[in-house]
Scaffold this active site. Structure first.
Site, mmCIF file in Angstrom:
data_model
loop_
_atom_site.group_PDB
_atom_site.id
_atom_site.type_symbol
_atom_site.label_atom_id
_atom_site.label_comp_id
_atom_site.label_asym_id
_atom_site.label_seq_id
_atom_site.Cartn_x
_atom_site.Cartn_y
_atom_site.Cartn_z
ATOM 1 N N LYS A 120 0.732 -1.260 -0.158
ATOM 2 C CA LYS A 120 -0.210 0.245 0.195
ATOM 3 C C LYS A 120 0.911 1.268 -0.230
ATOM 4 C CE LYS A 120 -3.238 -2.609 -0.427
ATOM 5 N NZ LYS A 120 -3.954 -2.939 -1.634
ATOM 6 N N HIS A 239 -15.674 -3.374 7.662
ATOM 7 C CA HIS A 239 -15.030 -3.369 6.349
ATOM 8 C C HIS A 239 -15.478 -4.158 5.166
ATOM 9 C CE1 HIS A 239 -12.686 -0.717 8.668
ATOM 10 N NE2 HIS A 239 -12.232 -1.763 9.574
ATOM 11 N N ARG A 296 -7.957 -6.735 -9.218
ATOM 12 C CA ARG A 296 -8.770 -7.849 -9.543
ATOM 13 C C ARG A 296 -10.330 -7.374 -9.929
ATOM 14 N NH1 ARG A 296 -9.478 -6.851 -3.743
ATOM 15 N NH2 ARG A 296 -11.424 -5.979 -3.539
HETATM 16 C C1 MV4 Z 1 -10.396 5.005 6.425
HETATM 17 C C2 MV4 Z 1 -11.237 5.760 7.207
HETATM 18 C C3 MV4 Z 1 -10.940 7.287 7.722
HETATM 19 N N1 MV4 Z 1 -9.858 7.615 7.485
HETATM 20 N N2 MV4 Z 1 -8.994 5.748 6.455
HETATM 21 C C4 MV4 Z 1 -10.423 1.540 4.709
HETATM 22 C C5 MV4 Z 1 -10.985 0.214 4.220
HETATM 23 C C6 MV4 Z 1 -12.357 0.507 4.002
HETATM 24 N N3 MV4 Z 1 -12.905 -0.654 4.211
HETATM 25 C C7 MV4 Z 1 -12.767 1.370 5.224
HETATM 26 N N4 MV4 Z 1 -11.565 2.112 5.293
HETATM 27 C C8 MV4 Z 1 -11.473 3.317 6.070
HETATM 28 N N5 MV4 Z 1 -10.443 3.988 5.655
HETATM 29 C C9 MV4 Z 1 -8.668 6.886 6.556
HETATM 30 N N6 MV4 Z 1 -7.371 7.570 6.562
HETATM 31 C C10 MV4 Z 1 -12.557 5.067 7.195
HETATM 32 C C11 MV4 Z 1 -12.448 3.959 6.585
HETATM 33 C C12 MV4 Z 1 -13.947 3.280 6.785
HETATM 34 C C13 MV4 Z 1 -14.980 3.436 6.062
HETATM 35 C C14 MV4 Z 1 -14.737 4.344 4.846
HETATM 36 C C15 MV4 Z 1 -15.882 4.582 3.856
HETATM 37 C C16 MV4 Z 1 -17.210 4.011 3.997
HETATM 38 C C17 MV4 Z 1 -17.237 3.189 5.258
HETATM 39 C C18 MV4 Z 1 -16.274 3.053 6.194
HETATM 40 C C19 MV4 Z 1 -16.521 2.289 7.128
HETATM 41 C C20 MV4 Z 1 -15.293 2.009 8.004
HETATM 42 C C21 MV4 Z 1 -14.161 2.595 7.745
#
Ligand code: MV4
Length: 509
Positions: A120, A239, A296
């Protein structure tokens, strides 16, 4: 690159995505070879394929994740190419390299590209070099605790600890303040070590209630690259995406075009070939930040297929055969609106605990604009060894409002007996004013769960009908197991439906 038509493709996967790829092969006149674990002998992907080869015991470590066994099956069947689907070996650079070395086409990007984007921090460096904004943070993994604390201070709390080898939320830790950093670091490292065998982590600023918007791309071996617009995937739980749609209610035409151009810029910079997806977080001011690139086909690819009319799996195969893309960017447009609901064998009333079991009766919805990409059949098992996805229910309509109505209709038609699914959750989610308004964010799933009071009538209806079927089986002294050789008129099914109709259990309450 010369054009080489495939005669036979091995599908290195199971469930609905293996079925999806087998279907594409058949329509293209390509023989499809399935592989299966001991748990999947009678699975739908095996039944629909032209040939099927066993690759080991039920646990995926001993079957679907075994590079040697999958390659042996490819060689034994004389396959020209391997489609990895998603999950399992799909983003394993070592697997792609092993295919390249064996002279079998890997239907996906080159192994070097998978490795570059799978790490990443190197993906973030490439994105910056291509002119994309990344979420503020570090561009290298950081091993030293002091240095990490210093970087977190520089970025400003709250921050996110992320696994460098990760993606999709594994090894991800929210850190509110300095005193939480080292405990979170220990947990993130051990989680990353367990999941990826690599404990490297890096830091990002934590965005507040971001939206998840991703761009689909396609690139061929001749230097052509296009984007196929966006998918909105903000409705997630642990996630895991739950509902996806396209177009995103959040994007303006200008932002859509800008994000699409940024996606193509990264594709060109890394010489990407085949289908891929760039994930972005979009903040409250509609600023898009590159998150990672998935090398993918994605689970939610059907929503893009429905609004663009493009068959992504067939194009993946054509690209791998060396063919040029059959269209240019200006030939592509979004038409109407598509929504996907992931129907999992999980119980929304118990915090989405997996609910494996046998499917006693199944009647998926149909009619105009409805597509159900399923990997199961009546009498089949949703087991404990794999992801409990039952099917992806996808609808298309001219407008978002009509698509929501259509999805509500489709969910209400869906009958599945024998296990609890996420269908009752969708009834509530699709009726929620925030969803109807397109005001969805990271907290939406909890908002919906909080809005419900106890078990839904639908769950009760299904539980009672399933009990009736089991009672019938017990009376006739059956083992309660389906005979996979006897599809169709299984006696418990006929009797169960009779009982269900007789006591009005099959009707909506
Ligand atoms: C984030 C975030 C906030 N700030 N990264 C990464 C993997 C993906 N499944 C969710 N991720 C997130 N990464 C930063 N720097 C918040 C999430 C996140 C999220 C983002 C968009 C929609 C729903 C979410 C649910 C949990 C966490």
């Amino acid at each position: 690159m010369s054009v080489r038509a495939f005669a036979k493709v091995l599908v290195a996967n199971r469930g609905e995505i293996a079925v999806r790829v087998v279907r594409a092969c058949r329509e293209m006149g390509i023989r499809a070879v399935a592989v299966f674990s001991e748990a999947d002998r009678a699975a739908l992907h095996v039944r629909l394929a032209d040939e099927a080869l066993p690759i080991g015991p039920a646990p995926s470590r001993e079957s679907y994740l075994r590079i040697d066994r999958v390659l042996d099956a490819a060689r034994a069947s004389g396959a020209d190419a391997i489609h990895p689907g998603y999950g399992f070996l799909a983003e394993n650079a070592g697997f792609a390299r092993a295919c390249e070395e064996a002279g079998i086409a890997f239907i996906g990007p080159r192994s070097g590209t998978i490795a570059l984007l799978g790490e990443k921090t190197s993906a973030r460096r490439e994105a910056v070099a291509a002119g994309l904004a990344v979420v503020p943070g570090t561009l290298e993994p950081i091993a030293d605790e002091e240095a990490l604390a210093g970087e977190a201070e520089r970025i400003g709390y709250p921050v996110m600890l992320k696994a460098a080898a990760g993606g999709g939320g594994k090894g991800l830790r929210f850190v509110a303040e300095r005193s939480d950093l080292l405990p979170a670091l220990a947990r993130a490292r051990s989680e990353a070590k367990g999941a990826f065998g690599d404990e490297s982590v890096y830091l990002e600023k934590a965005l507040v209630r971001p939206r998840h918007v991703e761009i689909q791309v396609l690139a061929d071996h001749c230097g052509n690259a296009v984007h196929l617009f966006e998918r909105e995937c903000s409705i997630q739980r642990r996630h895991q995406k739950v509902i996806e749609e396209s177009p995103s209610p959040l994007l303006t035409p200008e932002l859509r075009e800008r994000m699409g151009a940024l996606a193509v810029a990264l594709v060109r910079r890394v010489g990407y070939v085949n289908a891929g997806t760039l994930e972005f977080l979009v903040d409250a001011e509609r600023n898009p930040y590159f998150l990672e690139m998935n090398t993918r086909l994605q689970v939610e690819h059907p929503v893009t297929e429905m609004v663009t009319g493009v068959d992504l799996v067939k194009l993946q195969i054509r690209i791998a055969q060396g063919e040029p893309l059959p269209f240019r960017q200006e030939d592509l447009a979004q038409r109407g609106h598509a929504i996907e609901c992931r129907v999992y064998a999980e119980d929304p009333d118990t915090g989405f605990l997996p609910n494996p079991g046998r499917i006693l009766a199944l009647r998926p919805p149909g009619g105009p604009g409805v597509r159900d990409d399923s990997g199961v059949c009546e009498g089949g098992e949703v087991g404990v060894h794999y992801d409990p996805l039952v099917s992806k229910l996808v609808v298309w309509a001219e407008s978002r409002e009509e698509a929501i109505r259509r999805m509500r209709r489709a969910v209400s038609e869906y009958r599945i007996l024998g296990l609890r699914t996420t269908l009752p959750f969708f009834e509530r989610a699709l009726a929620h004013p925030d969803f109807v308004a397109g005001a969805i964010d990271t907290a939406f799933v909890d908002t919906v769960l909080a809005s419900g009071n106890g078990r839904r009538a639908r769950s009760v209806e299904i539980a009672v009908a399933a009990t009736a079927i089991r009672a019938f089986e017990a009376r006739r002294g059956g083992s309660g197991r389906a005979d996979p050789e006897r599809e169709g008129l299984l006696p418990w099914r006929a009797a169960g439906l009779r009982e269900a109709h007789g006591s009005r259990l099959g009707e909506r309450s």
